[in-house]
Write a protein that holds these residues in place. Structure first.
Motif, mmCIF file in Angstrom:
data_model
loop_
_atom_site.group_PDB
_atom_site.id
_atom_site.type_symbol
_atom_site.label_atom_id
_atom_site.label_comp_id
_atom_site.label_asym_id
_atom_site.label_seq_id
_atom_site.Cartn_x
_atom_site.Cartn_y
_atom_site.Cartn_z
ATOM 1 N N VAL A 110 0.980 -1.047 -0.052
ATOM 2 C CA VAL A 110 -0.030 0.152 -0.453
ATOM 3 C C VAL A 110 0.533 1.163 -0.024
ATOM 4 N N ALA A 111 0.688 2.525 -0.846
ATOM 5 C CA ALA A 111 1.735 2.921 -1.140
ATOM 6 C C ALA A 111 0.808 4.521 -0.803
ATOM 7 N N GLY A 112 1.417 5.590 -0.707
ATOM 8 C CA GLY A 112 0.930 7.429 -0.609
ATOM 9 C C GLY A 112 0.949 7.756 -1.789
ATOM 10 N N HIS A 137 0.914 -13.869 -8.408
ATOM 11 C CA HIS A 137 -0.086 -12.315 -8.220
ATOM 12 C C HIS A 137 0.657 -11.695 -6.893
ATOM 13 N N GLN A 138 0.842 -10.674 -7.228
ATOM 14 C CA GLN A 138 0.444 -9.753 -5.757
ATOM 15 C C GLN A 138 -0.683 -8.705 -6.201
ATOM 16 N N ALA A 139 -0.633 -8.138 -5.098
ATOM 17 C CA ALA A 139 -1.735 -7.123 -5.050
ATOM 18 C C ALA A 139 -1.102 -5.558 -4.820
ATOM 19 N N ALA A 140 -1.675 -5.068 -5.114
ATOM 20 C CA ALA A 140 -1.339 -3.205 -4.329
ATOM 21 C C ALA A 140 -2.062 -1.755 -4.519
ATOM 22 N N ILE A 141 -2.303 -0.935 -3.834
ATOM 23 C CA ILE A 141 -2.843 0.098 -3.571
ATOM 24 C C ILE A 141 -2.567 1.016 -3.569
ATOM 25 N N PRO A 142 -1.953 1.280 -5.141
ATOM 26 C CA PRO A 142 -1.652 2.755 -5.393
ATOM 27 C C PRO A 142 -2.361 4.367 -4.644
ATOM 28 N N ASN A 146 -6.688 8.141 -2.287
ATOM 29 C CA ASN A 146 -7.824 8.329 -3.569
ATOM 30 C C ASN A 146 -9.061 7.274 -3.814
ATOM 31 N N TYR A 147 -7.864 5.795 -3.447
ATOM 32 C CA TYR A 147 -8.843 4.696 -3.048
ATOM 33 C C TYR A 147 -9.347 3.937 -1.941
ATOM 34 N N VAL A 148 -9.673 4.196 -0.178
ATOM 35 C CA VAL A 148 -9.495 3.816 0.173
ATOM 36 C C VAL A 148 -10.726 4.300 1.186
ATOM 37 N N ALA A 149 -12.444 5.060 1.471
ATOM 38 C CA ALA A 149 -12.598 5.014 2.501
ATOM 39 C C ALA A 149 -13.569 4.437 3.333
ATOM 40 N N ASP A 155 -12.110 1.615 -5.744
ATOM 41 C CA ASP A 155 -11.862 1.345 -7.480
ATOM 42 C C ASP A 155 -11.707 -0.229 -6.822
ATOM 43 N N ALA A 156 -12.930 -0.700 -7.889
ATOM 44 C CA ALA A 156 -12.957 -2.103 -8.363
ATOM 45 C C ALA A 156 -12.917 -2.669 -9.082
#
Length: 192
Positions: A110-112, A137-142, A146-149, A155-156
């Motif tokens: 997870v990144a800012g 498979h690796q997951a990321a939330i860049p 903007n995408y977590v609330a 974000d789908a």
């Protein structure tokens, strides 16, 4: 027959952790595939800075036992200075081959800012040194803000990638382990 047991380790101490939201989402997807799950929130463990002479300090034994009980392990980290968090590194230092060898491990970064590839690559190297099978498979939330609330991923596409990580933690939980990799045979641990 029961499903595999998947634990998710949250490598962030923030109260409003985006990493926690991501790991919770991946664990929910694992449950939907029949797994039992457990969130290992590092805020809830007393894990002093690792000292090889004090391997059973604080909650170290409890933490290691809970990781050991897993069939699959999800490691989630915020990106700090291009790598994974110190709190996650410290927790991993209390574990070793007993907890990780031949286990399936999934990675979430997870990144800012932009894509947290280096943190995920660093964690992948650590897992190889512990002779894990790391899910390709690796997951990321860049740009996580903007995408977590409100405790969810908004974000789908990102939500789908994180859910897939949890699903694959179940799918590959009992994969036949590879022969020991070079990194693991050279890993003498912290006993020197």
């Amino acid at each position: 027959m029961t499903g595999p047991h998947v634990v998710g380790v949250v490598g962030s101490l923030r109260d409003q952790s985006y990493t926690r939201v991501g790991i919770e989402r991946a664990l929910a997807a694992a449950e939907e595939r029949g797994a039992t799950t457990e969130l290992l929130d590092l805020r809830e463990f007393d894990l002093p800075v690792f000292d090889a002479d004090r391997r059973e300090a604080g909650d170290a034994v409890e933490f290691a036992d809970r990781v050991h009980a897993a069939d699959s392990i999800l490691l989630g980290t915020p990106v700090y200075h291009g790598s994974y968090s110190g709190v996650l590194k410290n927790a991993l230092d209390y574990c070793g081959f007993d907890e990780f060898e031949h286990k399936t491990v999934g990675l979430l970064g997870v990144a800012g800012g932009g894509f947290p590839i280096t943190a995920l690559e660093h964690l992948r190297s650590v897992c190889r040194a512990l002779n894990c099978w790391v899910i390709p498979h690796q997951a990321a939330i860049p740009k996580a803000r903007n995408y977590v609330a409100d405790g969810r991923i908004t974000d789908a596409d990102i939500d789908e990638r994180v859910a897939t990580l949890g699903e694959e933690a179940v799918q590959y939980a009992n994969i036949e382990p590879d022969p020991a990799c070079f990194e693991s045979t050279e890993n003498v641990g912290a006993d020197d």
